[in-house]
Motif scaffolding. Structure first.
Motif, PDB file in Angstrom:
ATOM      1  N   LEU A  64      -7.142  -2.911  -3.177  1.00  0.00           N
ATOM      2  CA  LEU A  64      -6.992  -4.318  -3.554  1.00  0.00           C
ATOM      3  C   LEU A  64      -7.334  -5.267  -2.421  1.00  0.00           C
ATOM      4  O   LEU A  64      -7.453  -6.463  -2.641  1.00  0.00           O
ATOM      5  N   ALA A  65      -7.478  -4.755  -1.213  1.00  0.00           N
ATOM      6  CA  ALA A  65      -7.780  -5.598  -0.058  1.00  0.00           C
ATOM      7  C   ALA A  65      -8.648  -4.806   0.913  1.00  0.00           C
ATOM      8  O   ALA A  65      -8.562  -3.578   0.979  1.00  0.00           O
ATOM      9  N   ASP A  66      -9.464  -5.517   1.665  1.00  0.00           N
ATOM     10  CA  ASP A  66     -10.341  -4.863   2.638  1.00  0.00           C
ATOM     11  C   ASP A  66      -9.591  -4.399   3.881  1.00  0.00           C
ATOM     12  O   ASP A  66      -9.920  -3.391   4.465  1.00  0.00           O
ATOM     13  N   GLY A  67      -8.590  -5.136   4.282  1.00  0.00           N
ATOM     14  CA  GLY A  67      -7.822  -4.785   5.471  1.00  0.00           C
ATOM     15  C   GLY A  67      -6.342  -4.807   5.157  1.00  0.00           C
ATOM     16  O   GLY A  67      -5.938  -5.061   4.032  1.00  0.00           O
ATOM     17  N   ASP A  68      -5.539  -4.508   6.168  1.00  0.00           N
ATOM     18  CA  ASP A  68      -4.090  -4.503   5.940  1.00  0.00           C
ATOM     19  C   ASP A  68      -3.398  -5.571   6.780  1.00  0.00           C
ATOM     20  O   ASP A  68      -2.309  -5.368   7.300  1.00  0.00           O
ATOM     21  N   ASP A  69      -4.043  -6.736   6.897  1.00  0.00           N
ATOM     22  CA  ASP A  69      -3.478  -7.861   7.643  1.00  0.00           C
ATOM     23  C   ASP A  69      -2.391  -8.536   6.810  1.00  0.00           C
ATOM     24  O   ASP A  69      -2.687  -9.125   5.773  1.00  0.00           O
ATOM     25  N   PRO A  70      -1.128  -8.464   7.229  1.00  0.00           N
ATOM     26  CA  PRO A  70      -0.039  -9.039   6.434  1.00  0.00           C
ATOM     27  C   PRO A  70      -0.138 -10.557   6.287  1.00  0.00           C
ATOM     28  O   PRO A  70       0.355 -11.111   5.314  1.00  0.00           O
ATOM     29  N   ASP A  71      -0.804 -11.221   7.225  1.00  0.00           N
ATOM     30  CA  ASP A  71      -0.925 -12.676   7.138  1.00  0.00           C
ATOM     31  C   ASP A  71      -1.875 -13.111   6.024  1.00  0.00           C
ATOM     32  O   ASP A  71      -1.787 -14.221   5.530  1.00  0.00           O
ATOM     33  N   ARG A  72      -2.779 -12.236   5.625  1.00  0.00           N
ATOM     34  CA  ARG A  72      -3.729 -12.563   4.575  1.00  0.00           C
ATOM     35  C   ARG A  72      -3.442 -11.828   3.274  1.00  0.00           C
ATOM     36  O   ARG A  72      -4.186 -11.949   2.315  1.00  0.00           O
ATOM     37  N   SER A  73      -2.376 -11.066   3.224  1.00  0.00           N
ATOM     38  CA  SER A  73      -2.150 -10.195   2.066  1.00  0.00           C
ATOM     39  C   SER A  73      -1.470 -10.876   0.892  1.00  0.00           C
ATOM     40  O   SER A  73      -1.477 -10.351  -0.205  1.00  0.00           O
ATOM     41  N   GLY A  74      -0.871 -12.026   1.099  1.00  0.00           N
ATOM     42  CA  GLY A  74      -0.178 -12.676  -0.005  1.00  0.00           C
ATOM     43  C   GLY A  74       1.265 -12.216  -0.114  1.00  0.00           C
ATOM     44  O   GLY A  74       1.735 -11.409   0.674  1.00  0.00           O
ATOM     45  N   GLY A  75       1.939 -12.729  -1.112  1.00  0.00           N
ATOM     46  CA  GLY A  75       3.352 -12.429  -1.299  1.00  0.00           C
ATOM     47  C   GLY A  75       3.570 -11.217  -2.176  1.00  0.00           C
ATOM     48  O   GLY A  75       2.778 -10.276  -2.164  1.00  0.00           O
ATOM     49  N   PRO A  76       4.632 -11.248  -2.955  1.00  0.00           N
ATOM     50  CA  PRO A  76       4.949 -10.123  -3.835  1.00  0.00           C
ATOM     51  C   PRO A  76       3.795  -9.796  -4.782  1.00  0.00           C
ATOM     52  O   PRO A  76       2.950 -10.642  -5.084  1.00  0.00           O
ATOM     53  N   PHE A  77       3.771  -8.563  -5.239  1.00  0.00           N
ATOM     54  CA  PHE A  77       2.708  -8.103  -6.123  1.00  0.00           C
ATOM     55  C   PHE A  77       2.725  -8.836  -7.455  1.00  0.00           C
ATOM     56  O   PHE A  77       3.773  -9.072  -8.036  1.00  0.00           O
ATOM     57  N   ARG A  78       1.550  -9.171  -7.928  1.00  0.00           N
ATOM     58  CA  ARG A  78       1.369  -9.753  -9.260  1.00  0.00           C
ATOM     59  C   ARG A  78       1.006  -8.631 -10.219  1.00  0.00           C
ATOM     60  O   ARG A  78       0.670  -7.522  -9.802  1.00  0.00           O
ATOM     61  N   LYS A  79       1.071  -8.922 -11.511  1.00  0.00           N
ATOM     62  CA  LYS A  79       0.802  -7.899 -12.525  1.00  0.00           C
ATOM     63  C   LYS A  79      -0.563  -7.251 -12.313  1.00  0.00           C
ATOM     64  O   LYS A  79      -0.696  -6.029 -12.408  1.00  0.00           O
ATOM     65  N   ALA A  80      -1.572  -8.048 -12.008  1.00  0.00           N
ATOM     66  CA  ALA A  80      -2.917  -7.514 -11.805  1.00  0.00           C
ATOM     67  C   ALA A  80      -2.975  -6.548 -10.618  1.00  0.00           C
ATOM     68  O   ALA A  80      -3.878  -5.714 -10.539  1.00  0.00           O
ATOM     69  N   GLU A  81      -2.038  -6.645  -9.695  1.00  0.00           N
ATOM     70  CA  GLU A  81      -1.963  -5.724  -8.564  1.00  0.00           C
ATOM     71  C   GLU A  81      -1.085  -4.516  -8.887  1.00  0.00           C
ATOM     72  O   GLU A  81      -1.338  -3.414  -8.408  1.00  0.00           O
ATOM     73  N   LEU A  82      -0.055  -4.731  -9.686  1.00  0.00           N
ATOM     74  CA  LEU A  82       0.842  -3.628 -10.040  1.00  0.00           C
ATOM     75  C   LEU A  82       0.120  -2.567 -10.865  1.00  0.00           C
ATOM     76  O   LEU A  82       0.405  -1.373 -10.734  1.00  0.00           O
ATOM     77  N   GLU A  83      -0.804  -2.989 -11.723  1.00  0.00           N
ATOM     78  CA  GLU A  83      -1.511  -2.035 -12.583  1.00  0.00           C
ATOM     79  C   GLU A  83      -2.294  -0.993 -11.781  1.00  0.00           C
ATOM     80  O   GLU A  83      -2.133   0.207 -12.010  1.00  0.00           O
ATOM     81  N   PRO A  84      -3.128  -1.387 -10.787  1.00  0.00           N
ATOM     82  CA  PRO A  84      -3.818  -0.344 -10.010  1.00  0.00           C
ATOM     83  C   PRO A  84      -2.881   0.476  -9.118  1.00  0.00           C
ATOM     84  O   PRO A  84      -3.161   1.650  -8.849  1.00  0.00           O
ATOM     85  N   ILE A  85      -1.779  -0.113  -8.680  1.00  0.00           N
ATOM     86  CA  ILE A  85      -0.799   0.664  -7.906  1.00  0.00           C
ATOM     87  C   ILE A  85      -0.208   1.752  -8.780  1.00  0.00           C
ATOM     88  O   ILE A  85      -0.119   2.913  -8.400  1.00  0.00           O
ATOM     89  N   ALA A  86       0.211   1.372 -10.009  1.00  0.00           N
ATOM     90  CA  ALA A  86       0.774   2.357 -10.938  1.00  0.00           C
ATOM     91  C   ALA A  86      -0.256   3.433 -11.261  1.00  0.00           C
ATOM     92  O   ALA A  86       0.073   4.623 -11.315  1.00  0.00           O
ATOM     93  N   THR A  87      -1.509   3.034 -11.460  1.00  0.00           N
ATOM     94  CA  THR A  87      -2.575   4.008 -11.743  1.00  0.00           C
ATOM     95  C   THR A  87      -2.766   4.973 -10.579  1.00  0.00           C
ATOM     96  O   THR A  87      -2.885   6.181 -10.790  1.00  0.00           O
ATOM     97  N   ALA A  88      -2.767   4.450  -9.363  1.00  0.00           N
ATOM     98  CA  ALA A  88      -2.911   5.307  -8.193  1.00  0.00           C
ATOM     99  C   ALA A  88      -1.775   6.320  -8.090  1.00  0.00           C
ATOM    100  O   ALA A  88      -1.999   7.483  -7.760  1.00  0.00           O
ATOM    101  N   LEU A  89      -0.568   5.890  -8.422  1.00  0.00           N
ATOM    102  CA  LEU A  89       0.583   6.799  -8.346  1.00  0.00           C
ATOM    103  C   LEU A  89       0.560   7.812  -9.492  1.00  0.00           C
ATOM    104  O   LEU A  89       1.024   8.939  -9.331  1.00  0.00           O
ATOM    105  N   ARG A  90       0.033   7.429 -10.646  1.00  0.00           N
ATOM    106  CA  ARG A  90      -0.107   8.384 -11.750  1.00  0.00           C
ATOM    107  C   ARG A  90      -1.071   9.500 -11.384  1.00  0.00           C
ATOM    108  O   ARG A  90      -0.913  10.632 -11.814  1.00  0.00           O
ATOM    109  N   ASN A  91      -2.074   9.162 -10.598  1.00  0.00           N
ATOM    110  CA  ASN A  91      -3.107  10.131 -10.224  1.00  0.00           C
ATOM    111  C   ASN A  91      -2.718  10.994  -9.030  1.00  0.00           C
ATOM    112  O   ASN A  91      -3.505  11.817  -8.587  1.00  0.00           O
ATOM    113  N   GLU A  92      -1.558  10.785  -8.473  1.00  0.00           N
ATOM    114  CA  GLU A  92      -1.089  11.568  -7.325  1.00  0.00           C
ATOM    115  C   GLU A  92      -0.707  12.946  -7.759  1.00  0.00           C
ATOM    116  O   GLU A  92      -0.208  13.246  -8.743  1.00  0.00           O
TER     117      GLU A  92
END
Length: 92
Positions: A64-92
């Motif tokens: 979802l992001a090119d780097g892991d800079d916390p200053d540019r990462s935004g706040g809490p996860f939005r639905k559009a971000e939660l979906e790929p996180i859940a998908t990644a964990l399903r594929n583990e």
């Protein structure tokens, strides 16, 4: 019907061995640390980094992001971000 934000958060919590929440709440530091571990984002074991750092690392690891800079990462996860996180964990 698509899953709600609460459904996605609880699916992610279950996938990393955390307990579900009845009320709508963001992830705790401990839950974020468990997600970091599940997506292979290294964090210090003896002291948890700030939530912004962990969210940035998770975003980076699931593409979802090119780097892991916390200053540019935004706040809490939005639905559009939660979906790929859940998908990644399903594929583990």
């Amino acid at each position: 019907m698509s899953p709600t934000v609460d459904d996605l958060r609880n699916e992610i919590r279950r996938a990393v061995g955390r307990y579900e929440r009845v009320e709508s709440t963001a992830f705790t530091k401990e839950a974020l640390a468990a997600i970091c571990d599940a997506v292979d984002d290294d964090i210090e074991a003896n002291r948890l980094p700030p939530k912004s750092r962990m969210r940035a690392g998770i975003r980076h690891r699931v593409g979802l992001a090119d780097g892991d800079d916390p200053d540019r990462s935004g706040g809490p996860f939005r639905k559009a971000e939660l979906e790929p996180i859940a998908t990644a964990l399903r594929n583990e």
